[in-house]
Scaffold this active site. Structure first.
Site, PDB file in Angstrom:
ATOM      1  N   GLU A 113       0.859  -1.190   0.000  1.00 54.45           N
ATOM      2  CA  GLU A 113       0.000   0.000   0.000  1.00 54.45           C
ATOM      3  C   GLU A 113       0.885   1.226   0.000  1.00 54.45           C
ATOM      4  O   GLU A 113       2.108   1.141   0.158  1.00 54.45           O
ATOM      5  CB  GLU A 113      -0.935  -0.019   1.224  1.00 54.45           C
ATOM      6  CG  GLU A 113      -2.014  -1.090   1.129  1.00 54.45           C
ATOM      7  CD  GLU A 113      -2.885  -1.191   2.363  1.00 54.45           C
ATOM      8  OE1 GLU A 113      -2.804  -0.325   3.246  1.00 54.45           O
ATOM      9  OE2 GLU A 113      -3.634  -2.173   2.448  1.00 54.45           O
ATOM     10  N   HIS A 229      -8.828   9.934   3.818  1.00 55.90           N
ATOM     11  CA  HIS A 229      -8.593   8.872   2.853  1.00 55.90           C
ATOM     12  C   HIS A 229      -8.987   9.408   1.483  1.00 55.90           C
ATOM     13  O   HIS A 229     -10.057  10.005   1.333  1.00 55.90           O
ATOM     14  CB  HIS A 229      -9.416   7.624   3.198  1.00 55.90           C
ATOM     15  CG  HIS A 229      -8.902   6.399   2.518  1.00 55.90           C
ATOM     16  ND1 HIS A 229      -9.049   6.195   1.166  1.00 55.90           N
ATOM     17  CD2 HIS A 229      -8.210   5.334   2.987  1.00 55.90           C
ATOM     18  CE1 HIS A 229      -8.483   5.041   0.836  1.00 55.90           C
ATOM     19  NE2 HIS A 229      -7.958   4.502   1.940  1.00 55.90           N
ATOM     20  N   ARG A 276      -0.664   9.427   1.320  1.00 57.83           N
ATOM     21  CA  ARG A 276      -2.121   9.568   1.328  1.00 57.83           C
ATOM     22  C   ARG A 276      -2.583  11.024   1.328  1.00 57.83           C
ATOM     23  O   ARG A 276      -3.576  11.376   0.701  1.00 57.83           O
ATOM     24  CB  ARG A 276      -2.644   8.840   2.570  1.00 57.83           C
ATOM     25  CG  ARG A 276      -4.039   8.389   2.474  1.00 57.83           C
ATOM     26  CD  ARG A 276      -4.383   7.501   3.637  1.00 57.83           C
ATOM     27  NE  ARG A 276      -4.191   6.095   3.332  1.00 57.83           N
ATOM     28  CZ  ARG A 276      -4.486   5.111   4.167  1.00 57.83           C
ATOM     29  NH1 ARG A 276      -4.974   5.386   5.361  1.00 57.83           N
ATOM     30  NH2 ARG A 276      -4.298   3.862   3.828  1.00 57.83           N
ATOM     31  N   HIS A 333     -10.707  10.044   7.878  1.00 57.45           N
ATOM     32  CA  HIS A 333     -10.445   8.608   8.007  1.00 57.45           C
ATOM     33  C   HIS A 333      -9.813   8.235   9.347  1.00 57.45           C
ATOM     34  O   HIS A 333     -10.181   7.234   9.948  1.00 57.45           O
ATOM     35  CB  HIS A 333      -9.522   8.207   6.858  1.00 57.45           C
ATOM     36  CG  HIS A 333      -9.217   6.757   6.749  1.00 57.45           C
ATOM     37  ND1 HIS A 333     -10.193   5.800   6.643  1.00 57.45           N
ATOM     38  CD2 HIS A 333      -8.029   6.088   6.724  1.00 57.45           C
ATOM     39  CE1 HIS A 333      -9.629   4.597   6.544  1.00 57.45           C
ATOM     40  NE2 HIS A 333      -8.313   4.755   6.618  1.00 57.45           N
ATOM     41  N   ARG A 368      -0.550   8.970   9.360  1.00 57.47           N
ATOM     42  CA  ARG A 368      -0.360   7.535   9.611  1.00 57.47           C
ATOM     43  C   ARG A 368      -0.028   6.771   8.335  1.00 57.47           C
ATOM     44  O   ARG A 368      -0.658   6.985   7.289  1.00 57.47           O
ATOM     45  CB  ARG A 368      -1.626   6.948  10.242  1.00 57.47           C
ATOM     46  CG  ARG A 368      -1.548   5.442  10.438  1.00 57.47           C
ATOM     47  CD  ARG A 368      -2.776   4.916  11.125  1.00 57.47           C
ATOM     48  NE  ARG A 368      -3.992   5.114  10.375  1.00 57.47           N
ATOM     49  CZ  ARG A 368      -4.381   4.363   9.343  1.00 57.47           C
ATOM     50  NH1 ARG A 368      -3.622   3.368   8.900  1.00 57.47           N
ATOM     51  NH2 ARG A 368      -5.527   4.612   8.740  1.00 57.47           N
TER      52      ARG A 368
HETATM   53  C1  SIN Z   1      -7.267   1.255   3.029  1.00 56.76           C
HETATM   54  O1  SIN Z   1      -7.538   0.073   2.910  1.00 56.76           O
HETATM   55  O2  SIN Z   1      -7.117   1.982   2.070  1.00 56.76           O
HETATM   56  C2  SIN Z   1      -7.139   1.853   4.398  1.00 56.76           C
HETATM   57  C3  SIN Z   1      -6.045   1.232   5.119  1.00 56.76           C
HETATM   58  C4  SIN Z   1      -5.615   2.059   6.277  1.00 56.76           C
HETATM   59  O3  SIN Z   1      -6.221   3.099   6.559  1.00 56.76           O
HETATM   60  O4  SIN Z   1      -4.629   1.694   6.891  1.00 56.76           O
END
Ligand code: SIN
Length: 487
Positions: A113, A229, A276, A333, A368
């Site tokens: 990610e 998010h 993010r 988020h 985060r």
């Molecule tokens: C996501 O799945 O995009 C969120 C994961 C996260 O906030 O750690």
């Protein structure tokens, strides 16, 4: 209160359950708003759990990525504790029954990610990790005879005697009130997304635990840092929006503007997997200009197994992500700030502890890293529970406790107004004028309900931080001119 009074845990998400399980065999009283895993933000989590488990990966590399994502505002000791404890956290979850996804050779399947320099994320049931972990934790807590759970409890007051928190009182679902004495009170009440116009959290993640502790005099930290998010499902009129997991971009999905052009082209070297906050700002600008979409059609036949949660959410809103790009919008988020805690979850108030999103020990810094939040809940929740189990309770010194309560909640129209204010002023792009205007309006609203008082604290913290840092981005900070600032 006596030494064998229970440890009261408020909140039934991943941090609360981890703390409760670690605190038993001491008697634990678990107070939750809803039964089972329902209603917890943890249950909705689509990301997985980050841990240095892959070949060549190390806790130090995971710590490095965590600090880069956090703009080095992190407490390095907490980060090192988190990342060093991550492999054991995964092993513990497996031991209580979480079945993490495996590859064809039977090894843990690790995904990637944003912000991670390699594949490091363990999932269970694809994008249903939060639900899978919560199922196992709830079952483990039900099997633990030392944990007594009362659901349907809205904790809205703390009892304080001689400067020590000694209990809580709650409004129950039937409207009655009940008082509970404890030798320690653990707040694991989650985040504040419910205060914003759009959130990936459940609507009742409204910061009640944070507001209560602040009213009792507990110290806060980093309240201005709220993560947005970039890709919640854009459903007009909905407040709590389904998430469209970042793992889709990890699997090659691309963000597009209204003309079908790549949204992240030329914005950041990592493109769609940029940090993010950068992606969220870019998406916010595009939404303003007509819309943003995530094109994940290439996932094809793997949709039902790899991303069942997103697929179901899209189909429920008449969007088929196998055939069309998904409309997305940023949403509040995760709150990096919260009650100031140490590594064992102690707040500045004796007897009051915190774990998970409501707490802030500095581990996330100003932003985060993806898939570090479930991890934080397990690692610091368990640490706190173990610490509480090992220390004895304070002696009963008698005397009446004073009660510190939340006070009235905002009436629905005022709450709606507050959410709009917070969404506009405290969103992915902020500036002095917007923050000050929102703060001024909140001064008036604060007399009507506690949520406005909490919003005031967040706005004041954001006003005080004049320079952009991590998720706190100010477009009136001249030092930050860049592609997104200019867009
Ligand atoms: C996501 O799945 O995009 C969120 C994961 C996260 O906030 O750690």
């Amino acid at each position: 209160m006596s030494g064998d009074a229970p440890i009261i845990v408020v909140g039934g998400g991943i941090a609360g359950l981890s703390a409760a399980l670690a605190a038993a065999p001491a008697p634990v009283l678990l107070l939750t708003r809803r039964p089972g895993a329902a209603g917890a933000a943890s249950t909705l989590a689509q990301g997985g759990i980050a841990a240095a488990l892959g070949a060549g990966d190390t806790p130090a590399a995971h710590a490095r990525d965590t600090c880069v994502a956090g703009s080095h505002h992190n407490d390095v000791a907490m980060v090192e504790l988190l990342t060093a404890s991550a492999p054991a956290a995964i092993a513990w979850l497996q031991a209580i029954g979480v079945d993490f996804d495996r590859d064809a050779d039977g090894r843990l399947q690790l995904g990637r990610e944003g912000g991670h320099d390699r594949a490091r994320i363990a999932h269970a049931g694809g994008d249903g990790t939060g639900a899978a972990v919560m199922r196992a934790l709830v079952a483990a807590a039900r099997a633990q005879p030392r944990i007594r759970r009362i659901a349907g409890c809205d904790v809205d007051a703390l009892a304080v005697r001689d400067g020590q928190v000694v209990g809580v009182s709650a409004t129950l679902d039937d409207g009655s009130r009940q008082r509970f004495d404890g030798r320690a009170v653990v707040l694991a009440t989650g985040g504040i997304g419910g205060l914003f116009a759009a959130t990936s959290n459940p609507a009742d993640a409204d910061g009640g635990g944070l507001a209560l502790a602040l009213a009792a005099g507990a110290a806060a930290r980093d309240l201005e840092f709220v993560q947005f998010h970039p890709t919640a499902l854009a459903v007009p009129g909905l407040h709590s929006l389904p998430l469209v997991t970042e793992a889709l971009r990890g699997a090659g999905a691309r963000l597009l503007d209204r003309d079908g052009q790549p949204l992240m082209a030329g914005v950041h070297p990592l493109g769609d997997l940029a940090p993010r906050d950068i992606v969220a700002r870019r998406v916010a600008v595009a939404v303003h200009a007509g819309g943003a979409w995530l094109d994940a059609r290439h996932i094809g036949v793997a949709w039902p197994t790899a991303f069942p949660t997103v697929l179901a959410a899209c189909l429920a809103h008449a969007i088929d992500p196998r055939l069309q790009p998904i409309p997305v919008t940023p949403a509040a988020h995760f709150h990096m700030g919260g009650l100031a805690t140490d590594a064992d979850g102690r707040t500045s108030l004796p007897g009051l502890f915190a774990a998970g999103e409501v707490a802030c020990n500095g581990v996330h810094g100003a932003n985060r890293l993806a898939s570090n939040s479930l991890l934080e809940g397990v690692v610091f929740g368990r640490r706190l529970g173990q610490w509480l189990a090992a220390v004895s309770g304070a002696e009963n010194r008698g005397g009446e406790a004073a009660w510190v309560g939340l006070g009235p909640a905002l009436p629905p129209p005022a709450l709606q107004r507050l959410r709009a204010l917070m969404g506009a002023a405290m969103g992915p792009v902020r500036n002095h004028a917007g923050l000050q205007a929102a703060l001024d309006e909140c001064e008036g609203l604060a007399a009507e309900g506690w949520q406005a008082g909490l919003a005031r604290a967040l706005l004041a913290a954001a006003l005080q931080r004049r320079r952009s840092l991590g998720a706190h981005y100010r477009d009136d900070d001249a030092s930050m001119a860049g592609p997104v600032a200019a867009a």
